[in-house]
Design a protein around this motif. Structure first.
Motif, PDB file in Angstrom:
ATOM      1  N   LEU A  74      44.132  48.304  42.963  1.00  0.00           N
ATOM      2  CA  LEU A  74      43.379  47.418  43.850  1.00  0.00           C
ATOM      3  C   LEU A  74      42.177  46.877  43.079  1.00  0.00           C
ATOM      4  O   LEU A  74      41.449  47.648  42.464  1.00  0.00           O
ATOM      5  N   ALA A  75      41.983  45.556  43.133  1.00  0.00           N
ATOM      6  CA  ALA A  75      40.833  44.923  42.486  1.00  0.00           C
ATOM      7  C   ALA A  75      39.916  44.348  43.557  1.00  0.00           C
ATOM      8  O   ALA A  75      40.323  43.461  44.320  1.00  0.00           O
ATOM      9  N   TYR A  76      38.705  44.864  43.606  1.00  0.00           N
ATOM     10  CA  TYR A  76      37.683  44.379  44.533  1.00  0.00           C
ATOM     11  C   TYR A  76      36.908  43.303  43.771  1.00  0.00           C
ATOM     12  O   TYR A  76      35.979  43.583  43.030  1.00  0.00           O
ATOM     13  N   HIS A  77      37.318  42.059  43.990  1.00  0.00           N
ATOM     14  CA  HIS A  77      36.967  40.994  43.058  1.00  0.00           C
ATOM     15  C   HIS A  77      36.120  39.879  43.638  1.00  0.00           C
ATOM     16  O   HIS A  77      35.717  38.972  42.910  1.00  0.00           O
ATOM     17  N   THR A  78      35.849  39.902  44.940  1.00  0.00           N
ATOM     18  CA  THR A  78      35.009  38.848  45.506  1.00  0.00           C
ATOM     19  C   THR A  78      34.240  39.397  46.701  1.00  0.00           C
ATOM     20  O   THR A  78      34.794  40.136  47.526  1.00  0.00           O
ATOM     21  N   ARG A  79      32.998  39.033  46.809  1.00  0.00           N
ATOM     22  CA  ARG A  79      32.167  39.436  47.942  1.00  0.00           C
ATOM     23  C   ARG A  79      32.215  38.408  49.071  1.00  0.00           C
ATOM     24  O   ARG A  79      31.530  38.577  50.088  1.00  0.00           O
ATOM     25  N   GLU A  80      33.000  37.382  48.922  1.00  0.00           N
ATOM     26  CA  GLU A  80      33.008  36.284  49.893  1.00  0.00           C
ATOM     27  C   GLU A  80      33.386  36.784  51.291  1.00  0.00           C
ATOM     28  O   GLU A  80      34.420  37.435  51.481  1.00  0.00           O
ATOM     29  N   HIS A  81      32.526  36.501  52.266  1.00  0.00           N
ATOM     30  CA  HIS A  81      32.740  36.791  53.689  1.00  0.00           C
ATOM     31  C   HIS A  81      32.833  38.284  53.991  1.00  0.00           C
ATOM     32  O   HIS A  81      33.253  38.667  55.087  1.00  0.00           O
ATOM     33  N   GLY A  82      32.451  39.133  53.045  1.00  0.00           N
ATOM     34  CA  GLY A  82      32.435  40.568  53.292  1.00  0.00           C
ATOM     35  C   GLY A  82      31.021  41.053  53.536  1.00  0.00           C
ATOM     36  O   GLY A  82      30.111  40.269  53.810  1.00  0.00           O
ATOM     37  N   PHE A  83      30.815  42.352  53.388  1.00  0.00           N
ATOM     38  CA  PHE A  83      29.525  42.962  53.688  1.00  0.00           C
ATOM     39  C   PHE A  83      28.775  43.440  52.450  1.00  0.00           C
ATOM     40  O   PHE A  83      27.585  43.728  52.524  1.00  0.00           O
ATOM     41  N   ALA A  84      29.456  43.570  51.331  1.00  0.00           N
ATOM     42  CA  ALA A  84      28.795  44.047  50.122  1.00  0.00           C
ATOM     43  C   ALA A  84      27.986  42.928  49.473  1.00  0.00           C
ATOM     44  O   ALA A  84      28.351  41.751  49.549  1.00  0.00           O
ATOM     45  N   THR A  85      26.900  43.285  48.824  1.00  0.00           N
ATOM     46  CA  THR A  85      26.035  42.296  48.173  1.00  0.00           C
ATOM     47  C   THR A  85      25.975  42.486  46.663  1.00  0.00           C
ATOM     48  O   THR A  85      25.341  41.698  45.974  1.00  0.00           O
ATOM     49  N   THR A  86      26.633  43.511  46.132  1.00  0.00           N
ATOM     50  CA  THR A  86      26.622  43.722  44.691  1.00  0.00           C
ATOM     51  C   THR A  86      27.506  42.691  43.999  1.00  0.00           C
ATOM     52  O   THR A  86      28.306  42.000  44.626  1.00  0.00           O
ATOM     53  N   GLU A  87      27.383  42.593  42.676  1.00  0.00           N
ATOM     54  CA  GLU A  87      28.178  41.636  41.902  1.00  0.00           C
ATOM     55  C   GLU A  87      29.191  42.345  41.009  1.00  0.00           C
ATOM     56  O   GLU A  87      29.713  41.750  40.070  1.00  0.00           O
ATOM     57  N   SER A  88      29.492  43.596  41.294  1.00  0.00           N
ATOM     58  CA  SER A  88      30.391  44.366  40.441  1.00  0.00           C
ATOM     59  C   SER A  88      31.858  44.013  40.699  1.00  0.00           C
ATOM     60  O   SER A  88      32.267  43.782  41.836  1.00  0.00           O
ATOM     61  N   TYR A  89      32.631  44.014  39.610  1.00  0.00           N
ATOM     62  CA  TYR A  89      34.084  43.909  39.708  1.00  0.00           C
ATOM     63  C   TYR A  89      34.631  45.322  39.602  1.00  0.00           C
ATOM     64  O   TYR A  89      34.328  46.053  38.648  1.00  0.00           O
ATOM     65  N   VAL A  90      35.424  45.722  40.589  1.00  0.00           N
ATOM     66  CA  VAL A  90      35.890  47.106  40.682  1.00  0.00           C
ATOM     67  C   VAL A  90      37.415  47.127  40.643  1.00  0.00           C
ATOM     68  O   VAL A  90      38.075  46.438  41.418  1.00  0.00           O
ATOM     69  N   LEU A  91      37.958  47.936  39.740  1.00  0.00           N
ATOM     70  CA  LEU A  91      39.404  48.116  39.634  1.00  0.00           C
ATOM     71  C   LEU A  91      39.729  49.588  39.871  1.00  0.00           C
ATOM     72  O   LEU A  91      39.318  50.456  39.104  1.00  0.00           O
ATOM     73  N   ALA A  92      40.451  49.864  40.966  1.00  0.00           N
ATOM     74  CA  ALA A  92      40.888  51.224  41.292  1.00  0.00           C
ATOM     75  C   ALA A  92      42.386  51.321  41.034  1.00  0.00           C
ATOM     76  O   ALA A  92      43.164  50.531  41.576  1.00  0.00           O
ATOM     77  N   GLN A  93      42.791  52.290  40.226  1.00  0.00           N
ATOM     78  CA  GLN A  93      44.195  52.462  39.853  1.00  0.00           C
ATOM     79  C   GLN A  93      44.658  53.858  40.232  1.00  0.00           C
ATOM     80  O   GLN A  93      43.902  54.823  40.098  1.00  0.00           O
ATOM     81  N   GLY A  94      45.892  53.967  40.689  1.00  0.00           N
ATOM     82  CA  GLY A  94      46.375  55.280  41.060  1.00  0.00           C
ATOM     83  C   GLY A  94      47.809  55.286  41.531  1.00  0.00           C
ATOM     84  O   GLY A  94      48.584  54.355  41.275  1.00  0.00           O
ATOM     85  N   THR A  95      48.150  56.353  42.255  1.00  0.00           N
ATOM     86  CA  THR A  95      49.512  56.588  42.729  1.00  0.00           C
ATOM     87  C   THR A  95      49.541  56.505  44.244  1.00  0.00           C
ATOM     88  O   THR A  95      48.749  57.164  44.920  1.00  0.00           O
ATOM     89  N   ALA A  96      50.470  55.722  44.759  1.00  0.00           N
ATOM     90  CA  ALA A  96      50.508  55.444  46.185  1.00  0.00           C
ATOM     91  C   ALA A  96      51.509  56.325  46.914  1.00  0.00           C
ATOM     92  O   ALA A  96      52.531  56.736  46.364  1.00  0.00           O
TER      93      ALA A  96
END
Length: 335
Positions: A74-96
């Motif tokens: 999962l890539a958390y790649h845009t703050r548009e219309h959300g609640f977070a105000t940080t500018e970080s790009y977050v990549l979470a990788q794992g097993t589903a």
């Protein structure tokens, strides 16, 4: 022995809790990756090291791929219309793991979690009937985190901070498909269709089998494909299968557009070139009542079709086999 949970860092928490729309990627049997957009509504258990999202039986191919190969990112790649105000790009990788039959309590918790992101749920006899399948037949995809990478800005430039497993070396190039690597769809048409979709991401299978999702910019196109600008060090050299996502969305996702591509990525010292092989689009109307009615009817139709053609039972058998292969069943609840 069950590995210790990977607790995501403070820098990732605002995006995981507050992004309205994120990119989700899974791998294909041929070693490629498909990337699409989902709305996780803040789902996650930080102490258990788990993030996730929901989908429906109306998208059986996605679920089948994940059940057969549970490597998901999962890539958390845009703050548009959300609640977070940080500018970080977050990549979470794992097993589903896939929860095809969530409990009533879990479904109720999901509905409550969704309202801050999508607004109050419409209620009443007609709405309850229309939205029954949309709300009660959700499928949960729970991703046990193996690694979280955080870049200081949304373009994934700067120094990355990694929590969990170390990032592997870049994967070696792949063998070209037998039908060749050239574009198989009209590149000009693809470029035109993604022209108004500002969020663009590319996904490929990493050396450890986990999908890698990176933000990209399209700098031009010609008959050979889309020319991409990518932050240094994020793409492996050579050729490989890769997925491409371009999308746009409005507040509460009332109105959105998405185009997903599969194709061949070539990276050389001269730059990155993406040759699209398939192209699929999706659009939702920017009117809440019309969108709600459409969602309800599509959910009803998708569920009936999945039951009629055997898809639902096929997915349950795959899920049972996947659960049996794990040493212990996942905790289905989020906190």
């Amino acid at each position: 022995m069950t590995p210790a949970p990977v607790r995501w860092p403070d820098a990732a928490d605002p995006a995981i809790r507050g992004d309205l729309t994120v990119a989700a990627a899974y791998v294909t049997p041929a070693g490629g990756a498909v990337v699409t957009s989902v709305s996780p509504v803040g789902l996650g258990d930080r102490e258990a090291g788990r993030v996730g999202f929901t989908t429906s039986l109306g998208f059986p191919k996605k679920l089948e791929h994940i059940l057969r190969n549970p490597h998901v990112s999962l890539a958390y790649h845009t703050r548009e219309h959300g609640f977070a105000t940080t500018e970080s790009y977050v990549l979470a990788q794992g097993t589903a793991s896939v929860d095809l039959r969530p409990s009533p309590q879990r479904l109720a918790e999901l509905q409550l979690a969704s309202e801050p992101f999508f607004g109050k749920t419409k209620r009443g006899p007609i709405w309850d009937w229309l939205l029954r399948e949309y709300h009660q037949e959700r499928v949960f995809v729970d991703v046990g985190i193996q690694r979280v990478a955080v870049w200081p800005d949304l373009a994934a430039r700067g120094t990355v901070t990694v929590t969990g497993a170390d990032r592997p070396e870049m994967p070696t190039e792949q063998k070209p498909p037998k039908n060749g690597t050239d574009p198989r769809v009209d590149v000009s048409a693809v470029a035109r269709r993604i022209g108004e979709l500002p969020h663009r991401l590319l996904a490929y299978q990493g050396a450890d089998g986990l999908p890698v999702i990176v933000p990209v910019a399209v700098t031009g196109h010609d008959d050979t494909g889309l020319h991409l600008d990518v932050p240094p060090g994020l793409l492996p050299s050579g050729g490989r299968r890769a997925g491409f996502l371009a999308h746009a969305f409005r507040p509460q996702c009332i109105g959105l557009g998405m185009r997903t591509l599969t194709g061949w990525l070539t990276v050389t010292d001269e730059g990155a070139l993406y040759a699209p092989h398939t192209s699929k689009g999706l659009a939702a109307p920017p009117y809440k009542t019309l969108l709600t009615v459409s969602n309800g009817l599509l959910a009803k139709h998708g569920l009936r079709r999945a039951r009629r053609d055997g898809t639902a039972e096929h997915l349950r058998q795959l899920a049972a086999g996947a659960a049996g292969a794990r040493s212990e069943p996942p905790d289905a609840r989020y906190r």
